[in-house]
Design an enzyme around this catalytic site. Sequence first.
Site, PDB file in Angstrom:
ATOM      1  N   HIS A  87      44.767  11.465  82.833  1.00  0.00           N
ATOM      2  CA  HIS A  87      44.440  10.246  81.993  1.00  0.00           C
ATOM      3  C   HIS A  87      45.754  10.012  80.862  1.00  0.00           C
ATOM      4  CE1 HIS A  87      42.157   7.011  80.368  1.00  0.00           C
ATOM      5  NE2 HIS A  87      42.718   6.964  79.324  1.00  0.00           N
ATOM      6  N   GLU A  88      45.620  11.061  80.249  1.00  0.00           N
ATOM      7  CA  GLU A  88      46.425  11.001  78.852  1.00  0.00           C
ATOM      8  C   GLU A  88      48.093  11.086  79.249  1.00  0.00           C
ATOM      9  OE1 GLU A  88      45.323   9.937  76.271  1.00  0.00           O
ATOM     10  OE2 GLU A  88      43.140  10.667  76.980  1.00  0.00           O
TER      11      GLU A  88
ATOM     12  N   HIS B 201      48.927   7.677  80.436  1.00  0.00           N
ATOM     13  CA  HIS B 201      49.455   6.595  79.655  1.00  0.00           C
ATOM     14  C   HIS B 201      51.128   6.847  79.149  1.00  0.00           C
ATOM     15  CE1 HIS B 201      45.856   4.755  78.421  1.00  0.00           C
ATOM     16  NE2 HIS B 201      45.094   6.007  77.994  1.00  0.00           N
TER      17      HIS B 201
ATOM     18  N   ASP C 206      38.261  -2.843  69.946  1.00  0.00           N
ATOM     19  CA  ASP C 206      38.692  -1.850  71.262  1.00  0.00           C
ATOM     20  C   ASP C 206      40.121  -2.679  71.837  1.00  0.00           C
ATOM     21  OD1 ASP C 206      38.935   0.415  73.024  1.00  0.00           O
ATOM     22  OD2 ASP C 206      37.821  -0.600  74.531  1.00  0.00           O
TER      23      ASP C 206
END
Length: 304
Positions: free
Chosen positions: A145-146, A149, A224
């Site tokens: 996931h990271e 990004h 958010d």
Amino acid sequence: VTASATSGYGYGVNGGYKALNTYYSSGTYYLYDVTKPMSGVIRTTTAKNGTSIPGWYSVDSNNAWTAYSQGADVDAHYNAGKVYDYYYNTHNRNSYDNSGSTLTSTVHYGSNYNNAFWNGSQMVYGDGDGSTFAPLSGALDVVAHELTHAVTERTAGLQYQYQSGALNESMSDVFGYFLDSGDWLMGEDVYTPGVGGDALRSLSNPEAYGQPSHMNDYVNTSSDNGGVHTNSGIPNKAGYLTISSIGKSAAEKIYYRALTVYLTPTSDFSDARAALLQSAADYYGSGSSTYNAVANAWNQVGVY
Ligand code: ASN
Ligand code: ZN
Ligand code: CA
């Protein structure tokens, strides 16, 4: 010789054995992998529970990374290698920038820090507080996931707010699934270590973790960054429906092509549907069963 690539091993956050590509120099071993076809390296450092990044190299005296406290270092290094290999072998992408740049992961960031992030240059992982999270590098889907990004930043550039931001989040979750395809959950390996069966998010059942899975339930908020970690449930559900219908190998091709060729910084959910349809048309033909499955998936979440 005083310096060379070496093969070590260690135990990850959850105790599993991991073979490690390490490096030896002047009596010390490093989590420093020079074996990949990159111009750079994969390296792992520690913030020693402070906030200096990248901090200090993770080191070991005998290349057996077996101390309990080394689990976060072991998994950050091992999982970064897995994600690098995935992008290289499956998509012919060499590191996040497709130029083979060094992948740095810093672990033991902060104290009881319940998060992980890409800071624009490298990955950063907290140890968690031990009840909400275990050290976050212990989850392959979180690492994917990271790092996704970073891929998104260098390709589609999806702005991290509102629908483009929720799409950015969803791309990270969908590629998290592609790396960790045994379940539809995100973060289950590190979330609430004392509780079984739960996770941060679910692609198949976003509602289970408070996310919408249809435009009828889209959350209008300014918190958010405009609900990027909430409304990602809608494209996540479309991803689940797509992958379930056409299979992982076709889905990962069309998702990667959409991300790297068609999506732009301001793309919204409707643009994502169009980008994935165009990618499906490019590979399989307009009106193919694959193309129709993508259309059906987005119909089911109310995005046209
Ligand atoms: N873990 C969060 C995420 O990847 C932190 C962040 O970057 N917003 O979305
Ligand atoms: Zn994210
Ligand atoms: Ca998972």
